[in-house]
Design an enzyme around this catalytic site. Sequence first.
Site, PDB file in Angstrom:
ATOM      1  CE  LYS A 116      -2.404   2.589   3.643  1.00 49.28           C
ATOM      2  NZ  LYS A 116      -1.316   3.276   4.315  1.00 49.28           N
ATOM      3  CG  ASN A 117       2.207   2.893   3.508  1.00 47.07           C
ATOM      4  OD1 ASN A 117       1.056   3.246   3.233  1.00 47.07           O
ATOM      5  ND2 ASN A 117       2.600   2.652   4.745  1.00 47.07           N
TER       6      ASN A 117
ATOM      7  NE  ARG B  36       0.156  12.486   6.794  1.00 45.39           N
ATOM      8  CZ  ARG B  36      -0.025  13.648   7.390  1.00 45.39           C
ATOM      9  NH1 ARG B  36      -1.229  14.063   7.705  1.00 45.39           N
ATOM     10  NH2 ARG B  36       0.996  14.415   7.669  1.00 45.39           N
TER      11      ARG B  36
ATOM     12  CB  CYS C 251      -4.160   6.428  10.822  1.00 40.51           C
ATOM     13  SG  CYS C 251      -4.594   5.038   9.772  1.00 40.51           S
TER      14      CYS C 251
ATOM     15  NE  ARG D 270      -0.023  10.893  10.076  1.00 38.81           N
ATOM     16  CZ  ARG D 270      -0.408   9.823   9.360  1.00 38.81           C
ATOM     17  NH1 ARG D 270      -1.629   9.331   9.514  1.00 38.81           N
ATOM     18  NH2 ARG D 270       0.416   9.250   8.510  1.00 38.81           N
ATOM     19  N   PRO D 271       2.512  16.726  11.586  1.00 36.87           N
ATOM     20  CG  PRO D 271       4.541  17.261  12.624  1.00 36.87           C
ATOM     21  CD  PRO D 271       3.391  16.303  12.683  1.00 36.87           C
ATOM     22  CB  ILE D 272       3.124  18.860   6.275  1.00 34.82           C
ATOM     23  CG1 ILE D 272       2.388  20.192   6.415  1.00 34.82           C
ATOM     24  CG2 ILE D 272       2.143  17.708   6.249  1.00 34.82           C
ATOM     25  CD1 ILE D 272       1.698  20.596   5.113  1.00 34.82           C
ATOM     26  CG  ASP D 273       7.859  20.394  10.511  1.00 33.72           C
ATOM     27  OD1 ASP D 273       7.083  19.426  10.651  1.00 33.72           O
ATOM     28  OD2 ASP D 273       9.004  20.409  10.995  1.00 33.72           O
ATOM     29  CD  GLN D 274      11.600  18.476   9.137  1.00 33.74           C
ATOM     30  OE1 GLN D 274      12.676  18.385   8.544  1.00 33.74           O
ATOM     31  NE2 GLN D 274      11.386  19.401  10.064  1.00 33.74           N
TER      32      GLN D 274
HETATM   33  N1  EPU Z   1       7.102  14.434  11.064  1.00 37.48           N
HETATM   34  C1  EPU Z   1       7.396  15.747  11.354  1.00 37.48           C
HETATM   35  N2  EPU Z   1       7.316  16.662  10.340  1.00 37.48           N
HETATM   36  C2  EPU Z   1       6.976  16.325   9.077  1.00 37.48           C
HETATM   37  C3  EPU Z   1       6.674  14.976   8.774  1.00 37.48           C
HETATM   38  C4  EPU Z   1       6.748  14.039   9.805  1.00 37.48           C
HETATM   39  O1  EPU Z   1       7.706  16.077  12.497  1.00 37.48           O
HETATM   40  O2  EPU Z   1       6.938  17.217   8.218  1.00 37.48           O
HETATM   41  C5  EPU Z   1       7.186  13.418  12.143  1.00 37.48           C
HETATM   42  C6  EPU Z   1       5.806  12.776  12.403  1.00 37.48           C
HETATM   43  O3  EPU Z   1       5.044  13.537  13.309  1.00 37.48           O
HETATM   44  C7  EPU Z   1       6.213  11.423  12.971  1.00 37.48           C
HETATM   45  C8  EPU Z   1       7.520  11.111  12.225  1.00 37.48           C
HETATM   46  O4  EPU Z   1       7.986  12.347  11.701  1.00 37.48           O
HETATM   47  O5  EPU Z   1       6.495  11.549  14.346  1.00 37.48           O
HETATM   48  C9  EPU Z   1       7.385  10.123  11.098  1.00 37.48           C
HETATM   49  O6  EPU Z   1       6.377  10.531  10.169  1.00 37.48           O
HETATM   50  P1  EPU Z   1       6.426  10.114   8.630  1.00 37.48           P
HETATM   51  O7  EPU Z   1       6.496  11.338   7.831  1.00 37.48           O
HETATM   52  O8  EPU Z   1       7.508   9.093   8.460  1.00 37.48           O
HETATM   53  O9  EPU Z   1       5.025   9.412   8.433  1.00 37.48           O
HETATM   54  P2  EPU Z   1       4.051   9.531   7.187  1.00 37.48           P
HETATM   55  O10 EPU Z   1       4.830   9.678   5.954  1.00 37.48           O
HETATM   56  O11 EPU Z   1       2.978  10.496   7.475  1.00 37.48           O
HETATM   57  C10 EPU Z   1       4.095   6.996   6.605  1.00 37.48           C
HETATM   58  C11 EPU Z   1       3.089   5.904   6.435  1.00 37.48           C
HETATM   59  C12 EPU Z   1       2.538   5.506   7.791  1.00 37.48           C
HETATM   60  C13 EPU Z   1       3.674   5.093   8.719  1.00 37.48           C
HETATM   61  C14 EPU Z   1       4.754   6.176   8.764  1.00 37.48           C
HETATM   62  C15 EPU Z   1       5.994   5.736   9.535  1.00 37.48           C
HETATM   63  C16 EPU Z   1       2.154   6.294   4.254  1.00 37.48           C
HETATM   64  C17 EPU Z   1       1.009   6.766   3.435  1.00 37.48           C
HETATM   65  N3  EPU Z   1       2.015   6.371   5.571  1.00 37.48           N
HETATM   66  O12 EPU Z   1       3.403   8.076   7.196  1.00 37.48           O
HETATM   67  O13 EPU Z   1       1.729   4.371   7.542  1.00 37.48           O
HETATM   68  O14 EPU Z   1       3.190   4.872  10.021  1.00 37.48           O
HETATM   69  O15 EPU Z   1       5.164   6.528   7.431  1.00 37.48           O
HETATM   70  O16 EPU Z   1       6.545   4.593   8.991  1.00 37.48           O
HETATM   71  O17 EPU Z   1       3.160   5.845   3.732  1.00 37.48           O
HETATM   72  C18 EPU Z   1      -0.067   2.899   7.808  1.00 37.48           C
HETATM   73  O18 EPU Z   1       0.213   2.399   6.711  1.00 37.48           O
HETATM   74  O19 EPU Z   1      -0.868   2.373   8.632  1.00 37.48           O
HETATM   75  C19 EPU Z   1       0.555   4.156   8.192  1.00 37.48           C
HETATM   76  C20 EPU Z   1       0.056   4.956   9.107  1.00 37.48           C
END
Ligand code: EPU
Length: 426
Positions: A22-23, A93, A117, A122-126
């Site tokens: 999926k991801n 997401r 979820c 769930r910030p997007i600053d990065q």
């Molecule tokens: N974070 C920041 N700033 C940002 C982005 C992330 O501080 O700009 C922090 C988040 O708050 C978190 C950490 O960095 O504490 C990791 O977040 P990440 O960006 O890796 O997560 P994501 O990309 O939003 C994806 C998966 C999630 C999975 C995470 C971690 C997808 C669509 N989603 O989320 O998958 O938990 O990576 O591996 O790929 C799932 O499939 O059930 C799921 C939630």
Amino acid sequence: MEKLLIKGGNRLCGEVTISGAKNAAVAILPACLLVKDTCRIENLPDIKDVKLFLKILEQLNADVKYIDKNTVEIDCTNVNSYIPPGDLTRRMRGSSYLMGALLGRFSRFSVDPPGGCDFGTRPIDQHIKSFEALGATIDTSRGVINGEAENLKAGHIFFDVVTVGATINAMLAAVSADGMTVIENAAKEPHIVDLANFLNNMGANIRGAGTDTIKIKGTKNLHGGTYAIIPDQIEAGTFMIAAAATRGDVVLKNVIPRHLEIISAKLIEAGVKVSEGEDSVRVWVEEGTTFRRINFIALPYPGFPTDMQPQLVAFLSIIPGTSTAREGVWENRFRYVNELKRMGANIRVEGKLAIVDGVDKLMGAHVKATDLRAGAAMIIAGLMADGTTEITDIYHIDRGYENFEEKFVQLGGDIQRVQVVDDMID
Ligand code: EPU
């Protein structure tokens, strides 16, 4: 509305074929926007998030053809909008990847904040920081995220945290930026490597995916091609834990055993048997085994995946002694614990730590899927429990697992999907 009814107690035995990841799919589908040609994607999981993504691409004027339920051909030549439909993007997401892909394609985007979820903030600053490093200006002041670059150019990106989403977005935007982009402290998940392989297959020049440093030499000459998505590490891990938790004997086919090593290691520590084939893994429990308590921490790859944390905690709930689970990625990923407690689990949450005192048996109860992987954990708990478990809110599960209950049934699980007739509430 639908719910699942599970009669617990059956051992899971037999073979199960794991679907595409999926991801990886939700990163590769938007990447097609960068290619003005036909991309044929194989091993695409037949799940709600993928269907939603294909609908979004169609609404942007992509030509999407289903060849069969796991193969599509996507031609983005005529895509003519950088504004995806907010009513669809808000539901998942992965829609955040439209920002990087549209920036790469049109040097601009206008995207609603993504859904997905609920694990706390769930910030997007990065993500924003990486777009800015490539010369874009981002405005989030009006409830929509708007991005624009006069001239998208290569940059040096240092992530403050390891983030899958921002790494993918930076890759998508950098693929067609002028010059060599360097991404430092990049995420290393299998789907990052899969996205790089897909893009390289279409003519990109990406090196280092799967390490901390990714280097991308921009090109405008991407072309079409055929690509098969990797097997889903998390679906495979979920079946591994379900096999262990029901004292079963299951062979998982169409997997990459290397992606599963950390999950295998934890199961072996708990007394479960695991053996690897070339593209298969067998998980079984020998008669008379007493499981052993374990401690684990969920971390970015190659650590134990946070997306497997709820499933493993469900299993730990019946292992004698005290086990611990620490969440090292998300702020709040223990909301499902209250549901497990309804089934008799003895779990205490202290911040990012769950302390699990093993009980002899779980008991069937009415529970809900609080999110996607929490739903998978409830299924595992239901399969182990005495009596019948009812799981509601299963739309979360359908977002990410293909033919999930059918696969369990094929292994001997007693699971039924039934329609819920809403009770009259005054
Ligand atoms: N974070 C920041 N700033 C940002 C982005 C992330 O501080 O700009 C922090 C988040 O708050 C978190 C950490 O960095 O504490 C990791 O977040 P990440 O960006 O890796 O997560 P994501 O990309 O939003 C994806 C998966 C999630 C999975 C995470 C971690 C997808 C669509 N989603 O989320 O998958 O938990 O990576 O591996 O790929 C799932 O499939 O059930 C799921 C939630």
